[in-house]
Design a protein around this motif. Structure first.
Motif, short mmCIF file in Angstrom:
data_model
loop_
_atom_site.label_atom_id
_atom_site.label_comp_id
_atom_site.label_asym_id
_atom_site.label_seq_id
_atom_site.Cartn_x
_atom_site.Cartn_y
_atom_site.Cartn_z
N ASP A 11 31.24 34.39 27.61
CA ASP A 11 31.82 33.75 28.78
C ASP A 11 32.56 34.83 29.56
O ASP A 11 33.07 35.78 28.97
N PHE A 12 32.61 34.71 30.88
CA PHE A 12 33.28 35.72 31.69
C PHE A 12 34.79 35.49 31.73
O PHE A 12 35.57 36.37 31.37
N ASP A 13 35.21 34.30 32.19
CA ASP A 13 36.64 34.00 32.37
C ASP A 13 37.37 34.00 31.04
O ASP A 13 37.08 33.19 30.16
N GLY A 14 38.32 34.90 30.90
CA GLY A 14 39.14 34.93 29.72
C GLY A 14 38.51 35.60 28.51
O GLY A 14 39.14 35.72 27.47
N THR A 15 37.27 36.02 28.63
CA THR A 15 36.59 36.72 27.53
C THR A 15 36.31 38.16 27.92
O THR A 15 36.70 39.08 27.22
N ILE A 16 35.61 38.33 29.03
CA ILE A 16 35.31 39.67 29.53
C ILE A 16 36.40 40.14 30.48
O ILE A 16 36.83 41.28 30.45
N THR A 19 41.00 36.51 34.43
CA THR A 19 40.93 35.84 35.74
C THR A 19 42.16 34.95 35.98
O THR A 19 42.21 34.20 36.95
N ARG A 20 43.12 35.07 35.09
CA ARG A 20 44.32 34.23 35.16
C ARG A 20 44.99 34.23 36.52
O ARG A 20 45.32 33.18 37.06
N TRP A 21 45.20 35.41 37.10
CA TRP A 21 45.96 35.48 38.36
C TRP A 21 45.14 34.98 39.54
O TRP A 21 45.69 34.46 40.50
N ASP A 41 53.87 29.88 38.21
CA ASP A 41 52.77 30.57 37.53
C ASP A 41 52.55 29.98 36.14
O ASP A 41 51.42 29.72 35.74
N GLN A 42 53.63 29.77 35.42
CA GLN A 42 53.52 29.29 34.03
C GLN A 42 52.92 27.89 33.95
O GLN A 42 52.17 27.59 33.01
N GLU A 43 53.24 27.03 34.91
CA GLU A 43 52.63 25.69 34.92
C GLU A 43 51.11 25.79 35.03
O GLU A 43 50.39 25.10 34.32
N VAL A 44 50.66 26.63 35.95
CA VAL A 44 49.22 26.77 36.16
C VAL A 44 48.57 27.41 34.94
O VAL A 44 47.53 26.93 34.45
N ILE A 48 45.04 26.42 32.11
CA ILE A 48 43.79 27.19 32.06
C ILE A 48 43.07 26.90 30.74
O ILE A 48 43.68 26.93 29.67
N GLY A 49 41.80 26.61 30.86
CA GLY A 49 40.99 26.34 29.68
C GLY A 49 40.65 24.87 29.51
O GLY A 49 39.75 24.52 28.75
N ILE A 50 41.37 24.00 30.21
CA ILE A 50 41.00 22.59 30.17
C ILE A 50 40.19 22.30 31.43
O ILE A 50 40.22 23.07 32.38
#
Length: 109
Positions: A11-16, A19-21, A41-44, A48-50
């Motif tokens: 997977d690209f997002d969060g693996t390679i 993309t968090r920001w 930022d922390q709320e968002v 991430i991931g759901i």
């Protein structure tokens, strides 16, 4: 590398890449453009991931599905037009690892 493995699917997002920001800035912009509350930022990051629509519902603190769908649509519109490529970075050592996997004969997807 394990010689029993011949294919590597990633997977690209969060693996390679991180993309968090990109996600954070896009979500904050979507809420701002539709006149919703200011997000941290922390709320968002916590969403991430759901699934996107569920994350938006949580962030909107609302079960009003019309609002949630509007925010989700605005998020996708902004993300697909602005991309925020300058906020996406590859994780350390990923490029070297993928190169080694390819050179070993693995199929990468």
């Amino acid at each position: 590398m394990n010689s029993n493995i011949d294919t590597l699917i990633l997977d690209f997002d969060g693996t390679i890449a991180d993309t968090r920001w990109s996600i954070v800035s896009t979500m904050k912009a979507a809420f701002r453009e539709l006149g919703q509350r200011e997000l941290t930022d922390q709320e968002v990051i916590a969403t991430i991931g759901i699934p996107l629509i569920e994350g938006v519902r949580i962030l909107a603190k609302s079960d009003n599905m019309e609002l949630v769908q509007q925010l989700t649509g605005k998020y996708r519109e902004i993300y697909n037009t602005e991309k925020n490529y300058n906020t996406v970075t590859i994780f350390p050592e990923v490029a070297d690892t993928l190169k080694k996997a390819h050179e070993s004969g693995m199929k990468l997807a």
